[in-house]
Structure formats: C-alpha cells, structure tokens
Design a protein around this motif. Sequence first.
Motif, PDB file in Angstrom:
ATOM      1  N   ALA A  99     -26.905 -28.442  12.541  1.00  0.00           N
ATOM      2  CA  ALA A  99     -28.100 -27.867  13.171  1.00  0.00           C
ATOM      3  C   ALA A  99     -27.807 -26.488  13.750  1.00  0.00           C
ATOM      4  N   ALA A 100     -26.626 -26.327  14.352  1.00  0.00           N
ATOM      5  CA  ALA A 100     -26.255 -25.019  14.903  1.00  0.00           C
ATOM      6  C   ALA A 100     -26.111 -23.986  13.792  1.00  0.00           C
ATOM      7  N   GLN A 101     -25.557 -24.407  12.647  1.00  0.00           N
ATOM      8  CA  GLN A 101     -25.438 -23.496  11.511  1.00  0.00           C
ATOM      9  C   GLN A 101     -26.817 -23.095  10.985  1.00  0.00           C
ATOM     10  N   ASP A 102     -27.717 -24.061  10.941  1.00  0.00           N
ATOM     11  CA  ASP A 102     -29.075 -23.774  10.461  1.00  0.00           C
ATOM     12  C   ASP A 102     -29.780 -22.758  11.353  1.00  0.00           C
ATOM     13  N   ALA A 103     -29.539 -22.842  12.670  1.00  0.00           N
ATOM     14  CA  ALA A 103     -30.161 -21.906  13.600  1.00  0.00           C
ATOM     15  C   ALA A 103     -29.695 -20.482  13.318  1.00  0.00           C
ATOM     16  N   HIS A 104     -28.412 -20.320  13.025  1.00  0.00           N
ATOM     17  CA  HIS A 104     -27.899 -18.989  12.697  1.00  0.00           C
ATOM     18  C   HIS A 104     -28.405 -18.524  11.334  1.00  0.00           C
ATOM     19  N   ASN A 105     -28.520 -19.450  10.404  1.00  0.00           N
ATOM     20  CA  ASN A 105     -29.071 -19.080   9.102  1.00  0.00           C
ATOM     21  C   ASN A 105     -30.480 -18.513   9.252  1.00  0.00           C
ATOM     22  N   GLU A 106     -31.283 -19.175  10.074  1.00  0.00           N
ATOM     23  CA  GLU A 106     -32.658 -18.717  10.282  1.00  0.00           C
ATOM     24  C   GLU A 106     -32.692 -17.341  10.945  1.00  0.00           C
ATOM     25  N   ALA A 107     -31.830 -17.150  11.949  1.00  0.00           N
ATOM     26  CA  ALA A 107     -31.799 -15.864  12.650  1.00  0.00           C
ATOM     27  C   ALA A 107     -31.413 -14.737  11.697  1.00  0.00           C
ATOM     28  N   GLN A 108     -30.466 -14.994  10.809  1.00  0.00           N
ATOM     29  CA  GLN A 108     -30.049 -13.950   9.882  1.00  0.00           C
ATOM     30  C   GLN A 108     -31.072 -13.740   8.769  1.00  0.00           C
ATOM     31  N   THR A 109     -31.719 -14.810   8.358  1.00  0.00           N
ATOM     32  CA  THR A 109     -32.762 -14.688   7.335  1.00  0.00           C
ATOM     33  C   THR A 109     -33.889 -13.788   7.819  1.00  0.00           C
ATOM     34  N   ASN A 110     -34.198 -13.857   9.108  1.00  0.00           N
ATOM     35  CA  ASN A 110     -35.314 -13.101   9.671  1.00  0.00           C
ATOM     36  C   ASN A 110     -34.920 -11.713  10.148  1.00  0.00           C
ATOM     37  N   SER A 111     -33.748 -11.241   9.739  1.00  0.00           N
ATOM     38  CA  SER A 111     -33.269  -9.926  10.172  1.00  0.00           C
ATOM     39  C   SER A 111     -33.005  -9.036   8.972  1.00  0.00           C
ATOM     40  N   LYS A 112     -33.043  -7.736   9.216  1.00  0.00           N
ATOM     41  CA  LYS A 112     -32.800  -6.753   8.158  1.00  0.00           C
ATOM     42  C   LYS A 112     -31.489  -6.004   8.343  1.00  0.00           C
ATOM     43  N   VAL A 113     -31.172  -5.655   9.595  1.00  0.00           N
ATOM     44  CA  VAL A 113     -29.914  -4.973   9.899  1.00  0.00           C
ATOM     45  C   VAL A 113     -29.153  -5.842  10.882  1.00  0.00           C
ATOM     46  N   LEU A 114     -27.964  -6.271  10.497  1.00  0.00           N
ATOM     47  CA  LEU A 114     -27.182  -7.207  11.306  1.00  0.00           C
ATOM     48  C   LEU A 114     -25.832  -6.577  11.639  1.00  0.00           C
TER      49      LEU A 114
END
Length: 283
Positions: A99-114
């Motif tokens: 679940a913690a990994q999924d939360a980071h996946n979502e945050a990165q999916t919704n970003s353009k510059v990381l």
Amino acid sequence: MSTDYQQARAALGARLRELRLTAPGGRLTGTALARDLGWPNSRISKLELGRQTATPDDLRQWADACGQPEAYEELRSRLAGFETHIRSWRRQLTDGHKAAQDAHNEAQTNSKVLRAWESSWIVGVLQTPDYARALLTRSAELHRSPRDIEEAVRARMKRQELLYSGRRRYQIILWEPVLHALVCPPSVLAVQLDRLTGLIGMDTVELGIVPLATSLKTPPGTGFWIYDERLAVTETWHAEMWVDDADSIALYLRVWNTLRESAVYGADAHNIINAARRALGSR
C-alpha cells in the motif's frame, strides 16, 4: 508529532464526540457506542481526546453507529488533511508494504517534474528487483510489519514504467556513499550499479552524483522527493512526512538546488559509479 498535527487530531476527536452526542436516535454514551462497535471504552475516549489516530474504517463505523453515515466523507476529509503531513510507518504498514508503494506510485504518476535527493540508498524508481527486495525485507524486519515483500517489489517495479513514458522528467541526485553502502549482498549491489550506469544519458532521467570529497554548502541530511513544486516527501525512522505548504516546499527546493551545485553528471557521474563498481569487485 507537530503541534499542527496534534491540533488537527484533537479537532477530529471533538467532531467525533459531537456526532455521538447528536445521534438522531438520542444521545449516545461512550459506553453505549463502544458496545455497539464492539470496541473497548478506552478506544472511544482516546479518539475523542485526540490521543489516537482513527483509520478510515473507524470513521465509517463511527458515523454509521451514530446514525449519521453522511458525515463519513467530512470525517475522511479531515483525516486526509492532517495525514498529508505525517504518516507513521506503524500505521502505513499495518497490512504490509504494498500500500505504501502504491501511494508513491500514484504521487509520481500525477507529477511531471520529479526531483530527488538521497543520501542513504538508491531511490526506488532506479532500483533493481533484488536491491528493492533487500531493502523491503530489512524494513519489514525493523518495523515488524507483514511481509508482503514480493507484492511490494512488484509495486515498486511498476513505478519504473514512468521512466519510459516520456511524459515525466526525473532529476535525481545521489550522494556517493550510497554507491558503496552494503544494504544488500555485494552481488546485488554490483548489478544495481550496472543498472545506474545504463540510465545515464536517458532523456527522461538526469542522474547526478555528489562526490564524497566535494565541498558541500549544506549538510546532506535525509533524502526527499519534490513533486512539481507542489509536494515534498521525506522520511524518518518512524514516519514519512508529506508536506504541501509553499514555505516548506520552497525550503526543500533551496536544499535541492544547493546540493545540485556539488553534483557531477554525464561522464563524470559514470566514472564515479564505475569506481564504486570496481571497489566492490575487490572486496
């Protein structure tokens, strides 16, 4: 916990108490509510006094038991508001690491510059499966959490698809000691270093290395991510912090830009990684 966090949790507790006292079927005592929910009385008081953080399921059960199910969305919104800032590992890892990994996946999916800075390990989006497995296993041992290691590894590997979509730019800085840290078996680290050299030159990844011998204008501190200048994520031994206020994000950006001044890229970064690889081979 920060004062803001404590105040927000206390405010949520006060709202829970209000729902209990204004139940359509008549005012509920704490004892009656605990009986209806099958909880110990102490849990009711801890939640209402802001001494314990409710889960989303707690909030739904509470709203239903108080005859006000429509209040759940409001309660959940309040919880999400202060959980954005502090997410304890004990709480996040209750059901395992996926679940913690999924939360980071979502945050990165919704970003353009990381942007990322890491001083302790190679960041997840650049990890090999074996390297990720080693870190997640040690995390599970440390936190005594459920060992859904393979599910978590798959979730972390899924994040790497974002590297190849062409719709995001990753600007990642690693401190040189990360390349030598044996947080996994030497053979696993060797493959991981080979993976890093293969990423140099990708148009979606700017990988910098801060040499150990270089002069630093700020201490390395802990690692962190900045997503689109709207969210910063860092972690400690007991929790992650997800912060979205402008002043904090501006501070993380200043730290990142300061560290970037000490980083090397391209062939120079390649040489540092290769030197770590050779040193590993001599052990």
